[in-house]
Structure formats: C-alpha cells, structure tokens
Design a protein around this motif. Sequence first.
Motif, PDB file in Angstrom:
ATOM      1  N   UNK A  46       0.857  -1.183   0.000  1.00 19.08           N
ATOM      2  CA  UNK A  46       0.000   0.000   0.000  1.00 19.08           C
ATOM      3  C   UNK A  46       0.897   1.238   0.000  1.00 19.08           C
ATOM      4  N   UNK A  47       0.598   2.180  -0.896  1.00 16.57           N
ATOM      5  CA  UNK A  47       1.361   3.423  -1.012  1.00 16.57           C
ATOM      6  C   UNK A  47       0.503   4.599  -0.564  1.00 16.57           C
ATOM      7  N   UNK A  48       1.159   5.598  -0.006  1.00 15.26           N
ATOM      8  CA  UNK A  48       0.469   6.851   0.282  1.00 15.26           C
ATOM      9  C   UNK A  48      -0.101   7.405  -1.026  1.00 15.26           C
ATOM     10  N   UNK A  80     -17.072   1.673   0.064  1.00 14.95           N
ATOM     11  CA  UNK A  80     -16.723   3.087   0.154  1.00 14.95           C
ATOM     12  C   UNK A  80     -15.349   3.322  -0.461  1.00 14.95           C
ATOM     13  N   UNK A  81     -15.183   4.502  -1.067  1.00 17.11           N
ATOM     14  CA  UNK A  81     -13.913   4.892  -1.670  1.00 17.11           C
ATOM     15  C   UNK A  81     -13.190   5.884  -0.760  1.00 17.11           C
ATOM     16  N   UNK A  82     -11.890   5.745  -0.669  1.00 18.91           N
ATOM     17  CA  UNK A  82     -11.106   6.738   0.050  1.00 18.91           C
ATOM     18  C   UNK A  82      -9.667   6.689  -0.455  1.00 18.91           C
ATOM     19  N   UNK A  83      -8.916   7.727  -0.111  1.00 21.48           N
ATOM     20  CA  UNK A  83      -7.513   7.811  -0.513  1.00 21.48           C
ATOM     21  C   UNK A  83      -6.624   7.694   0.719  1.00 21.48           C
ATOM     22  N   UNK A  84      -5.601   6.861   0.614  1.00 23.11           N
ATOM     23  CA  UNK A  84      -4.675   6.675   1.724  1.00 23.11           C
ATOM     24  C   UNK A  84      -3.868   7.957   1.942  1.00 23.11           C
ATOM     25  N   UNK A  85      -3.943   8.476   3.179  1.00 29.14           N
ATOM     26  CA  UNK A  85      -3.146   9.643   3.538  1.00 29.14           C
ATOM     27  C   UNK A  85      -1.937   9.227   4.368  1.00 29.14           C
ATOM     28  N   UNK A  86      -1.769   9.852   5.496  1.00 29.60           N
ATOM     29  CA  UNK A  86      -0.636   9.542   6.368  1.00 29.60           C
ATOM     30  C   UNK A  86      -0.739   8.115   6.893  1.00 29.60           C
ATOM     31  N   UNK A  87       0.370   7.382   6.815  1.00 29.14           N
ATOM     32  CA  UNK A  87       0.441   6.021   7.352  1.00 29.14           C
ATOM     33  C   UNK A  87       1.529   5.966   8.424  1.00 29.14           C
ATOM     34  N   UNK A  88       1.183   5.381   9.569  1.00 31.65           N
ATOM     35  CA  UNK A  88       2.120   5.224  10.674  1.00 31.65           C
ATOM     36  C   UNK A  88       2.364   3.736  10.876  1.00 31.65           C
ATOM     37  N   UNK A  89       3.626   3.311  10.764  1.00 35.61           N
ATOM     38  CA  UNK A  89       3.913   1.884  10.872  1.00 35.61           C
ATOM     39  C   UNK A  89       3.961   1.450  12.334  1.00 35.61           C
ATOM     40  N   UNK A  90       4.245   0.164  12.563  1.00 42.03           N
ATOM     41  CA  UNK A  90       4.192  -0.375  13.920  1.00 42.03           C
ATOM     42  C   UNK A  90       5.343   0.100  14.797  1.00 42.03           C
ATOM     43  N   UNK A  91       6.280   0.858  14.210  1.00 39.95           N
ATOM     44  CA  UNK A  91       7.347   1.469  14.990  1.00 39.95           C
ATOM     45  C   UNK A  91       7.044   2.934  15.299  1.00 39.95           C
ATOM     46  N   UNK A  92       5.858   3.384  14.897  1.00 39.49           N
ATOM     47  CA  UNK A  92       5.454   4.753  15.159  1.00 39.49           C
ATOM     48  C   UNK A  92       5.994   5.762  14.175  1.00 39.49           C
ATOM     49  N   UNK A  93       6.524   5.297  13.050  1.00 43.24           N
ATOM     50  CA  UNK A  93       7.113   6.195  12.061  1.00 43.24           C
ATOM     51  C   UNK A  93       6.170   6.398  10.881  1.00 43.24           C
ATOM     52  N   UNK A 116       1.771  -8.603   5.935  1.00 52.61           N
ATOM     53  CA  UNK A 116       1.037  -8.563   7.202  1.00 52.61           C
ATOM     54  C   UNK A 116       1.567  -7.493   8.169  1.00 52.61           C
ATOM     55  N   UNK A 117       2.177  -6.461   7.612  1.00 58.64           N
ATOM     56  CA  UNK A 117       2.641  -5.350   8.435  1.00 58.64           C
ATOM     57  C   UNK A 117       1.437  -4.591   9.001  1.00 58.64           C
ATOM     58  N   UNK A 118       1.532  -4.204  10.265  1.00 53.84           N
ATOM     59  CA  UNK A 118       0.461  -3.461  10.923  1.00 53.84           C
ATOM     60  C   UNK A 118       0.755  -1.968  10.798  1.00 53.84           C
ATOM     61  N   UNK A 119      -0.254  -1.202  10.389  1.00 56.77           N
ATOM     62  CA  UNK A 119      -0.085   0.252  10.319  1.00 56.77           C
ATOM     63  C   UNK A 119      -1.409   0.939  10.649  1.00 56.77           C
ATOM     64  N   UNK A 120      -1.321   2.247  10.858  1.00 56.36           N
ATOM     65  CA  UNK A 120      -2.507   3.047  11.182  1.00 56.36           C
ATOM     66  C   UNK A 120      -2.666   4.150  10.134  1.00 56.36           C
ATOM     67  N   UNK A 121      -3.912   4.446   9.825  1.00 59.30           N
ATOM     68  CA  UNK A 121      -4.213   5.534   8.902  1.00 59.30           C
ATOM     69  C   UNK A 121      -5.609   6.065   9.203  1.00 59.30           C
ATOM     70  N   UNK A 122      -5.882   7.277   8.749  1.00 59.59           N
ATOM     71  CA  UNK A 122      -7.185   7.884   9.021  1.00 59.59           C
ATOM     72  C   UNK A 122      -8.187   7.493   7.942  1.00 59.59           C
TER      73      UNK A 122
END
Length: 406
Positions: free
Chosen positions: A347-349, A363-376, A385-391
């Motif tokens: 997945x790319x920003x 639903x459609x959306x665009x990937x914005x800021x992504x924070x990986x499991x190291x908080x970066x 299977x990498x865990x990340x967070x996004x809005x």
Amino acid sequence: MKKVELLAPAGDLEKLKIAIMYGADAVYLAGEAFGMRTASKNFDEKQLKEGVEFAHKRNKKVYITLNIIPHNDDLDGLEEYVQYLVDIDVDAVIVSDPGIYSIVRSVSEDLEVHLSTQASVTNYKTVKFWEKMGIKRIVLARELSLDEIKRIKEEVPNMDLEVFVHGAMCISYSGRCLLSNYMTGRDANRGDCAQACRWKYHLVEEKRPGEYYPIEETDKGTFIYNSKDLCMIDSLDDLISSGVDSLKIEGRVKTQYYVATVIRSYRIAIDAYYNGNYTKELADYLLNEIKKSSHRDFTKGFFYNKPTAEDQLYTSSSYTRNYDFVGIVLDYDEETKIATIEQRNRIFKGDKLEVFGPEKDFYNFEIGTMINDEGKEVDVVPRAREIFKTKINFPVKPWYMLRKKL
C-alpha cells in the motif's frame, strides 16, 4: 418459510472466521486427513475445536469432510478421528464411501451425516435409498438440471438437498477424476488433485513423436478440459424455488478475500430474495462485486441445459484479476477516526482504495498519512502482514477489507 442455507468453504481457521463474519450460515472444512482438499491448509485438532466454538457462539454450523474414496490404509485412525469430532460437537460429517459411513455409524448413531457430491447422486431412487440408511442430506451431483432437482424434492420431500452454486467446475463426473493420478501420481479422489484439466494440451500422432498439433488453430495450444466457473448469483430465484435446502460455494483453496467477496454477495442476494427485494439490478450489482475477486468466465453449469463449447475455456486456464486485496481492518477508533490495518499487499500513500464489509455498500477513500508499527510515518507499507494506522473518515469495523483496482 424455511430459509435456504448459505454454505461456505473454510480452508483454514482465518477463512472460517471470515466466512462466518461475512454471512455464511455454515462452513465445510477438513481435518488433516480424510478430506478432498490437501492443497488447503486444513485444520489440526486444536484449530477444529476453536473453529467449532467460534461458529457455535454465533449460531452457525460446521460440517467436516470425510469424503475421500479410500483405499484400505486410508481408513487407519478414522474411528478415533470421528470420536474426536463427536466430542467437539461438530454439526455433521460429509462422506462419499459406504465403508466410511459404516465406521461413522459404529462410532455414533446420532452424528448427522451428509452424502458428498463424490457419490454422484442423480436420481430420486438413490436419494430414497440413502434416506433409509440414515443420511440426512444429499449433496447432489453437479450434472443435474433444476427440473431434475425439483422432481427429486417432490419424491423425497424430507431429505435435505445441497447444490453447488458458485466456483470451479470439475471436468469429470461429480469430481471422480483419474486424470491427475495418471499424469502425476496424485490421486484426486483422495484429496490431492493436480488440476491436470487446467493444463495446456496439443495433439500428437502416434507415428510422429515430437510433432505437436494444436487442437484448435492457435499457437497457444488448447485447454480442452478447462471449464468456466459456476455462478448462479443472478438466478437465485430459480434455485430456491427448485426446493434446494443449501447453496454451496466452492473454494477451500481460494483466498480470504475471495471468500469474503463471494459469501457477502450471496448473503445479500439470499436476504433480498426473502425480503422481496431480489431484482435484476441487485443481481447485476452483486455479480460485478464478485468479479472484483479473482475469477474465470462464468457458466450456469447443468442447471438449465447441458453444457456446450460455450461453457469451456479453450484458450487459457488463467484467472481474471482486476483488484488486489491490500488490507484488513483490525480496529477503528471512532473518536480519532484512526483505523488499524493489517497489510496484505503493498500500500502506497495516495493509493485510491475501496473498503467493504458484510453490508451491501462499499466506500472509496484515498490513503493519507500512514504510521507503521514502529510509530514512524511511511510512504509505503511493503512487508507482508505489516500493521499500520491511517485515518479513514467514515466508520469501519474489524474484518472489513481494503481492495485496490489494478
């Protein structure tokens, strides 16, 4: 009115959970032996127990396949295995062989038994025979028309009838194939099919070895045994009115994304049928949703007419794939609108994605800021299977899936 059952494939524990969360009434699966799909991961005893508990907590059922056509050595350990299935309270076992059936009955008189499509049941007299033997359900041979199914239901009204309605079609009669065994030594009737029917073939004349003639006029060869996939999403009214009790989806070796996409579509269609809202427009929409998973061209199989050349794929055995499954939602914070996602493909920003759950809409959306499991903050999530967070600015839930158009 008794509602028709939606029966889903479960090749492993994650697929079992996804099938149930996306609307299956029951799942069918195999342990580490005696089932017809060694290519899927299948379940050890601990996973079987967990899967049954997960299903029963949600009032769903689990059927275990014991449907190989066994040789003598294949029967070793079967009594102990059946006893374990009884102990963990599975809802039914699926058999094709009278010997296996007799062993099941020697262990338990009460365990519900279904007769596999491998038994090639095509007429009401055979159904009556198995009814007298104590079989609860017949998984009918794929080679039956809707009219023949109606006749069987009329003649044997108390027998549950199950039919395949979606997925790969076997070129051999109800799956009883020797081609894989002949070509590779892998016995399809004992769960180890090499899918030799999907290979590319040429014609060789006996006295001209090494001279290969295409059976059709193409330099790519010919896939002479290769069937289109079955799909009845736009014919559910005819299927249900034929009297069948369970609609079965093929695909224990397919992906979690495939299971979610297909089960979701059939769940929506079945519910719409009973609510009086099953329309051509809805069926077309759901067919398009199904096509967002990997698929071949589709056929109606034997339900309306005997298949012709139009139901075969003579040019390729490859799948059509227009979307990538890229992630699954693990958690969502409604206050911050932050989703926790497990990546399944890169997945790319800036990626434009669709997200869907068991409900009808996506639903459609665009990937914005992504924070990986190291908080970066990162521009790409590349690791499996990498865990990340996004809005995500609309509510999503665990088990929702993300897909990207190719």
